[in-house]
Each structure stands twice: as C-alpha cells, then as structure tokens.
Design a protein around this motif. Structure first.
Motif, short mmCIF file in Angstrom:
data_model
loop_
_atom_site.label_atom_id
_atom_site.label_comp_id
_atom_site.label_asym_id
_atom_site.label_seq_id
_atom_site.Cartn_x
_atom_site.Cartn_y
_atom_site.Cartn_z
N LEU A 138 0.85 -1.18 0.00
CA LEU A 138 0.00 0.00 0.00
C LEU A 138 0.89 1.24 0.00
O LEU A 138 1.78 1.37 0.83
CB LEU A 138 -0.90 0.01 1.24
N LYS A 139 0.63 2.12 -0.96
CA LYS A 139 1.29 3.43 -0.99
C LYS A 139 0.24 4.47 -0.63
O LYS A 139 -0.88 4.40 -1.13
CB LYS A 139 1.86 3.73 -2.37
N VAL A 140 0.63 5.43 0.22
CA VAL A 140 -0.30 6.47 0.65
C VAL A 140 0.38 7.83 0.47
O VAL A 140 1.54 8.00 0.83
CB VAL A 140 -0.71 6.29 2.13
N ALA A 141 -0.37 8.78 -0.07
CA ALA A 141 0.10 10.16 -0.20
C ALA A 141 -0.94 11.08 0.42
O ALA A 141 -2.10 11.04 0.04
CB ALA A 141 0.33 10.52 -1.65
N LEU A 142 -0.52 11.87 1.41
CA LEU A 142 -1.37 12.90 1.99
C LEU A 142 -0.97 14.22 1.36
O LEU A 142 0.18 14.64 1.44
CB LEU A 142 -1.19 12.99 3.51
N ILE A 143 -1.93 14.85 0.69
CA ILE A 143 -1.66 16.10 0.01
C ILE A 143 -2.36 17.22 0.77
O ILE A 143 -3.58 17.23 0.90
CB ILE A 143 -2.09 16.04 -1.46
N PHE A 144 -1.55 18.14 1.29
CA PHE A 144 -2.02 19.24 2.12
C PHE A 144 -2.11 20.50 1.27
O PHE A 144 -1.12 20.93 0.67
CB PHE A 144 -1.04 19.47 3.28
N TYR A 145 -3.30 21.10 1.22
CA TYR A 145 -3.48 22.36 0.50
C TYR A 145 -4.53 23.18 1.23
O TYR A 145 -5.18 22.70 2.16
CB TYR A 145 -3.87 22.10 -0.97
N ALA A 146 -4.65 24.44 0.85
CA ALA A 146 -5.56 25.38 1.51
C ALA A 146 -5.28 25.38 3.02
O ALA A 146 -4.12 25.36 3.43
CB ALA A 146 -7.01 25.06 1.16
N LYS A 147 -6.33 25.35 3.83
CA LYS A 147 -6.13 25.37 5.29
C LYS A 147 -5.39 24.14 5.79
O LYS A 147 -4.83 24.13 6.88
CB LYS A 147 -7.48 25.48 6.01
N GLY A 148 -5.34 23.09 5.01
CA GLY A 148 -4.69 21.85 5.41
C GLY A 148 -3.18 21.98 5.58
O GLY A 148 -2.58 21.24 6.36
N TYR A 158 6.16 4.51 7.65
CA TYR A 158 5.48 3.64 6.70
C TYR A 158 5.67 4.13 5.27
O TYR A 158 4.96 3.71 4.36
CB TYR A 158 3.99 3.56 7.03
N GLU A 159 6.60 5.05 5.09
CA GLU A 159 6.89 5.65 3.79
C GLU A 159 5.69 6.34 3.17
O GLU A 159 5.52 6.37 1.95
CB GLU A 159 7.50 4.62 2.84
N ILE A 160 4.85 6.91 4.02
CA ILE A 160 3.71 7.70 3.55
C ILE A 160 4.23 9.07 3.12
O ILE A 160 5.02 9.69 3.82
CB ILE A 160 2.64 7.81 4.64
N GLU A 161 3.81 9.49 1.95
CA GLU A 161 4.25 10.78 1.42
C GLU A 161 3.43 11.91 2.05
O GLU A 161 2.21 11.83 2.13
CB GLU A 161 4.04 10.85 -0.08
N LEU A 162 4.12 12.95 2.48
CA LEU A 162 3.50 14.18 2.96
C LEU A 162 3.84 15.25 1.94
O LEU A 162 5.02 15.57 1.74
CB LEU A 162 4.03 14.55 4.34
N ILE A 163 2.84 15.81 1.30
CA ILE A 163 3.07 16.75 0.19
C ILE A 163 2.32 18.05 0.47
O ILE A 163 1.12 18.03 0.74
CB ILE A 163 2.59 16.13 -1.13
N ALA A 164 3.04 19.17 0.39
CA ALA A 164 2.45 20.48 0.66
C ALA A 164 2.33 21.30 -0.62
O ALA A 164 3.17 21.20 -1.52
CB ALA A 164 3.30 21.23 1.68
N CYS A 165 1.31 22.13 -0.65
CA CYS A 165 1.02 23.01 -1.78
C CYS A 165 1.80 24.32 -1.63
O CYS A 165 1.60 25.06 -0.66
CB CYS A 165 -0.48 23.29 -1.83
N LYS A 166 2.69 24.61 -2.59
CA LYS A 166 3.47 25.85 -2.56
C LYS A 166 2.58 27.09 -2.76
O LYS A 166 2.86 28.14 -2.21
CB LYS A 166 4.54 25.82 -3.64
N ASN A 167 1.52 26.96 -3.55
CA ASN A 167 0.64 28.11 -3.75
C ASN A 167 0.04 28.57 -2.43
O ASN A 167 0.00 29.77 -2.15
CB ASN A 167 -0.47 27.78 -4.75
#
Length: 145
Positions: free
Chosen positions: A64-74, A96-105
């Motif tokens: 299982l691969k998981v990516a959490l994408i944080f944008y806006a208030k997140g 668990y090698e879960i990706e944490l990804i933030a929005c530059k905008n």
C-alpha cells in the motif's frame, strides 16, 4: 446470557480477515491511495489519521502506498507550531513511507517558507493539481472526512 454472546461476537471479530479484490495488492502492484487534506480542524485531522492507521493494519507491508496532500487550510496542519500530539502522529506515518506533500501556492499566499513546516514534507506547486495527476495515474482518491 448477553455478556456471553457479546464475548463470542468479539472473539469472532478478532479472526476477521480482509478479502482483497484481484489483482491482489503486492510489492509489485501496490494499492495507491491519495488523501486530500484541506482543513485544519483538529478533530477531522485526527479522525483521518485514525483511518489511515486502520487501513495500514489491513494491508501487508509494502502493498500500500499512501500520499497525503495538504493544500488550503490543510497546510497549517504540518506547520511546526500546530498541535504537538497531532504532529507527532503525522511524523510517525513517515516510518510507513507515507508521502506528505504540501502546496506551494498555499504557502506563498500565507508567506510561509519550507522551514516553517515539519521535516519529511515534499512540495508541489498546486496541491489540487497533484491530486488530479495522481488520480489520472491510477491512485484512488478517498478522503475519509
């Protein structure tokens, strides 16, 4: 009688197994799950983290691969000065090698720098566009709350 029945039902639930659909998830063909985080509501975030942990228990390691994408208030959720207990839970997901990804905008609109966020975060220009591309690439978009 009720306590015995309750104990029996609880015992049976301990042996419940997940039935995976074909093709079975594996190292070569893992399930890929993208989660959109666009709120900084503490209760919602912690429910989401509970769900991620529950799903991780169901899948064999590396399937299982998981990516959490944080944008806006997140994006606020992965800022170093957010709730310490919640940040610890998020940081533990990287084991668990879960990706944490933030929005530059979002970061630019808030005048935040990469140093304002926790370690282990990667960055994309537009969080929503990243979700769109992941889904187009076969990732499953399920946001629990």
């Amino acid at each position: 009688m009720k306590p015995i029945l309750l104990l029996l039902m609880l015992s049976l639930s301990l042996f419940a197994q997940m039935n995976f659909s074909d093709p079975q998830p594996s190292f070569e063909a893992p399930r890929k799950w993208v989660i959109r985080i666009s709120t900084n509501d503490l209760e919602t975030i912690n429910h989401t983290l509970d769900t991620v942990n529950n799903v991780l228990k169901e899948y064999p390691p590396e399937s299982l691969k998981v990516a959490l994408i944080f944008y806006a208030k997140g994006v606020r959720v992965i800022k170093k000065d957010f709730d310490a207990k919640t940040l610890a839970r998020i940081k533990s997901l990287t084991a668990y090698e879960i990706e944490l990804i933030a929005c530059k905008n979002t970061m630019e609109s808030m005048s935040w720098q990469t140093g304002d966020l926790i370690e282990g975060v990667s960055y994309v220009q537009a969080g929503v566009a990243e979700v769109i591309e992941r889904v187009n690439g076969g990732w499953i978009d399920v946001t629990p709350y």
